[in-house]
Scaffold this motif. Structure first.
Motif, PDB file in Angstrom:
ATOM      1  N   SER A  52      71.442  36.484  30.749  1.00 24.55           N
ATOM      2  CA  SER A  52      70.782  36.495  32.059  1.00 24.55           C
ATOM      3  C   SER A  52      71.791  36.290  33.177  1.00 24.55           C
ATOM      4  CB  SER A  52      69.705  35.404  32.119  1.00 24.55           C
ATOM      5  OG  SER A  52      68.725  35.610  31.109  1.00 24.55           O
ATOM      6  N   GLY A  53      72.759  35.392  32.976  1.00 25.02           N
ATOM      7  CA  GLY A  53      73.805  35.195  33.977  1.00 25.02           C
ATOM      8  C   GLY A  53      74.676  36.427  34.141  1.00 25.02           C
ATOM      9  N   THR A  54      74.917  37.153  33.043  1.00 25.02           N
ATOM     10  CA  THR A  54      75.703  38.389  33.129  1.00 25.02           C
ATOM     11  C   THR A  54      74.979  39.428  33.977  1.00 25.02           C
ATOM     12  OG1 THR A  54      76.647  37.963  30.952  1.00 25.02           O
ATOM     13  CG2 THR A  54      76.786  40.211  31.777  1.00 25.02           C
ATOM     14  N   VAL A  55      73.671  39.539  33.808  1.00 24.64           N
ATOM     15  CA  VAL A  55      72.895  40.476  34.622  1.00 24.64           C
ATOM     16  C   VAL A  55      73.013  40.124  36.100  1.00 24.64           C
ATOM     17  CG1 VAL A  55      70.557  41.264  35.138  1.00 24.64           C
ATOM     18  CG2 VAL A  55      71.301  41.047  32.767  1.00 24.64           C
ATOM     19  N   ASN A  56      72.915  38.845  36.434  1.00 26.54           N
ATOM     20  CA  ASN A  56      73.026  38.430  37.841  1.00 26.54           C
ATOM     21  C   ASN A  56      74.414  38.726  38.399  1.00 26.54           C
ATOM     22  OD1 ASN A  56      70.386  37.469  37.831  1.00 26.54           O
ATOM     23  ND2 ASN A  56      71.012  35.427  37.154  1.00 26.54           N
ATOM     24  N   ILE A  57      75.449  38.494  37.596  1.00 27.07           N
ATOM     25  CA  ILE A  57      76.821  38.770  38.059  1.00 27.07           C
ATOM     26  C   ILE A  57      77.020  40.261  38.317  1.00 27.07           C
ATOM     27  CG2 ILE A  57      79.239  38.758  37.344  1.00 27.07           C
ATOM     28  CD1 ILE A  57      78.697  36.095  35.964  1.00 27.07           C
ATOM     29  N   LEU A  58      76.542  41.096  37.394  1.00 23.32           N
ATOM     30  CA  LEU A  58      76.698  42.545  37.567  1.00 23.32           C
ATOM     31  C   LEU A  58      75.939  43.052  38.786  1.00 23.32           C
ATOM     32  CD1 LEU A  58      76.414  43.778  33.860  1.00 23.32           C
ATOM     33  CD2 LEU A  58      78.483  43.556  35.239  1.00 23.32           C
ATOM     34  N   GLN A  59      74.741  42.520  39.008  1.00 20.12           N
ATOM     35  CA  GLN A  59      73.940  42.992  40.142  1.00 20.12           C
ATOM     36  C   GLN A  59      74.435  42.432  41.475  1.00 20.12           C
ATOM     37  OE1 GLN A  59      69.975  41.805  39.002  1.00 20.12           O
ATOM     38  NE2 GLN A  59      69.565  43.755  37.957  1.00 20.12           N
ATOM     39  N   TYR A  61      77.691  40.901  42.282  1.00 16.99           N
ATOM     40  CA  TYR A  61      79.085  41.073  42.686  1.00 16.99           C
ATOM     41  C   TYR A  61      79.627  42.470  42.396  1.00 16.99           C
ATOM     42  CZ  TYR A  61      78.607  36.019  42.698  1.00 16.99           C
ATOM     43  OH  TYR A  61      78.163  34.738  42.946  1.00 16.99           O
ATOM     44  N   PHE A  62      79.121  43.143  41.369  1.00 17.23           N
ATOM     45  CA  PHE A  62      79.563  44.511  41.087  1.00 17.23           C
ATOM     46  C   PHE A  62      78.605  45.556  41.644  1.00 17.23           C
ATOM     47  CE2 PHE A  62      81.853  42.027  37.976  1.00 17.23           C
ATOM     48  CZ  PHE A  62      83.096  42.632  37.916  1.00 17.23           C
ATOM     49  N   GLU A  63      77.499  45.092  42.237  1.00 16.07           N
ATOM     50  CA  GLU A  63      76.531  45.964  42.913  1.00 16.07           C
ATOM     51  C   GLU A  63      76.016  47.055  41.980  1.00 16.07           C
ATOM     52  OE1 GLU A  63      78.477  47.390  46.395  1.00 16.07           O
ATOM     53  OE2 GLU A  63      78.511  45.431  47.381  1.00 16.07           O
ATOM     54  N   MET A  64      75.728  46.665  40.754  1.00 17.90           N
ATOM     55  CA  MET A  64      75.132  47.594  39.789  1.00 17.90           C
ATOM     56  C   MET A  64      73.620  47.466  39.836  1.00 17.90           C
ATOM     57  SD  MET A  64      77.640  47.288  36.458  1.00 17.90           S
ATOM     58  CE  MET A  64      76.644  48.500  35.583  1.00 17.90           C
ATOM     59  N   ALA A  65      72.933  48.561  39.560  1.00 13.72           N
ATOM     60  CA  ALA A  65      71.471  48.586  39.589  1.00 13.72           C
ATOM     61  C   ALA A  65      70.962  49.260  38.321  1.00 13.72           C
ATOM     62  CB  ALA A  65      70.965  49.323  40.820  1.00 13.72           C
TER      63      ALA A  65
END
Length: 278
Positions: A52-59, A61-65
């Protein structure tokens, strides 16, 4: 006086009953079960929160959707891993109970060989089946441990880049998700040390927390491997004890049968002699 004697006999009976109950507990299986539950709980709980933390980081700081439709992207894979974690938690909770029950029955069969419980061929087959199944699960947990080390390695690289940025002034380092296979080659999802998102990510507690959660999940998977090895030793020892006990049981049955035949022969001869005298 009689009341004191009755009270003493009652206490003695309770003490003997407690000793008998404690003697029937399979302590080796109990230790392995506790270790298995602890390892699975750490792996499943910390692994779920780390994903879950990885999903938040990707969305963030890396602006992934998330991609629309049935496209298999990194977020879909993370959701699949979460469902796998749910299945692992439920399956090994049941499996731990089954192994404890098998340990209780095996211990009872060894300690009370000539009581109400008798060792049967079915019981030996069940023990052999548990040995094979536990060996396969041990190999599976070895694979899970190796797989869990991958995100630990990835986050260690990110943590190292953040650390080098704070130590070396003017360093321009970039983190490209294509290096880890998270995105395809055609997509360019990278952040560099000069960007604001990178600095925010390094300063956030979310990155540090996710990194340590993956480490604890890796430790939990390792504990599950140790529990499987412990179970293998316990099951193998129980199998050997049961096998020897079965041989002893057959020997005692043959011995009692021969003694009964000798007793019948002596009885017959005694009756014949008595008839001859009369």
């Amino acid at each position: 006086m009689e009341e004191n004697m009755e009270e003493g006999q009652t206490q003695k009976g309770c003490f003997e009953c407690c000793i008998k109950c404690l003697g029937g507990i399979p302590y080796a299986s109990l230790i392995a079960t506790i270790l298995l539950y602890a390892g699975v709980a750490l792996f499943c709980g910390c692994g779920h929160e780390a994903l879950s933390g990885t999903v938040n980081i990707l969305q963030t700081y890396f602006e992934m959707a998330r991609t629309a439709g049935d496209t298999l992207d990194v977020f879909t894979m993370i959701d699949i891993f979460k469902y796998v974690i749910y299945g692992i938690a439920a399956a090994f909770f049941v499996y731990g109970i089954l192994l404890m029950v098998e340990g209780f029955f095996t211990t009872g069969a060894i300690k009370d060989l000539y009581g109400d419980f008798k060792i049967t061929t079915c019981g030996r087959c069940v023990s052999a089946w548990f040995i094979m199944l536990t060996y396969l699960f041990m190999l599976a947990w070895l694979g899970v441990t190796a797989f869990t080390s991958l995100p630990v390695y990835m986050y260690f690289n990110v943590w190292t880049i953040c650390r080098n940025t704070t130590l070396v002034e003017g360093a321009n380092l970039c983190l490209d998700l294509r290096q880890f296979g998270i995105v395809t080659i055609g997509e360019e999802k990278k952040i560099c040390t000069i960007s604001e998102n990178f600095l925010r990510m390094c300063e956030s507690t979310e990155l540090n927390m996710t990194f340590h959660l993956f480490i604890v999940a890796l430790a939990g998977a390792g504990a599950a491997v140790i529990a499987m090895v412990h179970y293998l030793m316990v099951l193998s020892a129980n199998w050997a004890y049961v096998k020897d006990a079965c041989r002893m049981q057959k020997y005692e049955d043959i011995k009692s049968k021969e003694e009964q035949e000798l007793h019948d022969i002596h009885s017959t001869r005694s009756k014949e002699r008595l008839n001859a005298y009369t």
